[in-house]
Design a protein around this motif. Structure first.
Motif, short mmCIF file in Angstrom:
data_model
loop_
_atom_site.label_atom_id
_atom_site.label_comp_id
_atom_site.label_asym_id
_atom_site.label_seq_id
_atom_site.Cartn_x
_atom_site.Cartn_y
_atom_site.Cartn_z
N LYS A 1 78.81 74.14 -23.69
CA LYS A 1 77.37 74.14 -23.39
C LYS A 1 76.85 75.47 -22.82
CE LYS A 1 77.26 69.20 -22.48
NZ LYS A 1 76.97 68.15 -21.54
N THR A 2 77.52 76.57 -23.11
CA THR A 2 77.05 77.88 -22.66
C THR A 2 77.19 78.88 -23.81
OG1 THR A 2 79.24 78.53 -21.88
CG2 THR A 2 77.78 77.50 -20.26
N VAL A 3 76.59 80.04 -23.61
CA VAL A 3 76.76 81.13 -24.57
C VAL A 3 78.14 81.72 -24.33
CG1 VAL A 3 75.88 83.38 -25.30
CG2 VAL A 3 74.28 81.59 -24.58
N LEU A 4 78.94 81.81 -25.39
CA LEU A 4 80.31 82.32 -25.25
C LEU A 4 80.49 83.59 -26.05
CD1 LEU A 4 82.26 78.97 -25.67
CD2 LEU A 4 82.01 80.27 -23.58
N SER A 5 81.32 84.48 -25.52
CA SER A 5 81.60 85.71 -26.25
C SER A 5 82.57 85.42 -27.40
CB SER A 5 82.19 86.77 -25.32
OG SER A 5 83.52 86.43 -24.98
N LYS A 6 82.51 86.28 -28.39
CA LYS A 6 83.39 86.15 -29.54
C LYS A 6 84.86 86.19 -29.10
CE LYS A 6 84.20 88.46 -33.97
NZ LYS A 6 83.73 89.56 -34.83
N LYS A 7 85.16 87.06 -28.15
CA LYS A 7 86.52 87.21 -27.64
C LYS A 7 87.02 85.91 -27.01
CE LYS A 7 89.28 90.13 -24.60
NZ LYS A 7 89.28 91.22 -23.64
N GLU A 8 86.19 85.28 -26.20
CA GLU A 8 86.56 84.01 -25.55
C GLU A 8 86.86 82.93 -26.59
OE1 GLU A 8 84.22 83.12 -21.59
OE2 GLU A 8 82.88 84.00 -23.10
N ILE A 9 86.00 82.86 -27.60
CA ILE A 9 86.16 81.83 -28.63
C ILE A 9 87.45 82.06 -29.41
CG2 ILE A 9 85.17 80.88 -30.75
CD1 ILE A 9 82.38 81.68 -29.59
N ILE A 10 87.70 83.31 -29.79
CA ILE A 10 88.91 83.63 -30.56
C ILE A 10 90.16 83.31 -29.75
CG2 ILE A 10 90.26 85.57 -31.49
CD1 ILE A 10 87.56 86.74 -32.47
#
Length: 109
Positions: free
Chosen positions: A20-29
């Protein structure tokens, strides 16, 4: 309009919906690598598809990219429910017309 999500896309969206928040591409990967042992390229492809479907919004913050969810899980499930209802409705008419067609063939014989 939200298209049907494929299995990988749905797995990724489940994670994003829970955060439920904006996530960075790095965090998602990193998270997809831990959870599902996905390569970086796999996650990037799925993110690109979801942006193209307008389920995610890609934002650039300096040198980094982040992703924001545009369609909630509730919205997605409502659309799936409507599609299922329409599908059942169409099957009903197909059965009626094929039955009528079969009856007409037997009467002609």
């Amino acid at each position: 309009v939200i298209d049907k999500l494929r299995r990988g896309e749905l797995m990724l969206m489940e994670y994003l919906w829970r955060k439920k928040t904006v996530l960075s591409k790095k965090e998602i990967i990193e998270e997809m690598s831990k959870r599902y042992k996905w390569r970086k390229s796999t996650t990037e492809i799925l993110l690109k598809r979801l942006v193209k479907m307008r389920i995610l919004k890609k934002k650039r913050l300096g040198f980094h990219f982040s992703y924001e969810v545009l369609a909630t899980k509730k919205e997605y499930l409502n659309i799936k429910k409507e599609e299922m209802y329409i599908s059942e409705y169409n099957k009903f008419f197909i059965r009626i017309f094929t039955t009528i067609h079969k009856r007409n063939e037997t009467i002609e014989e």
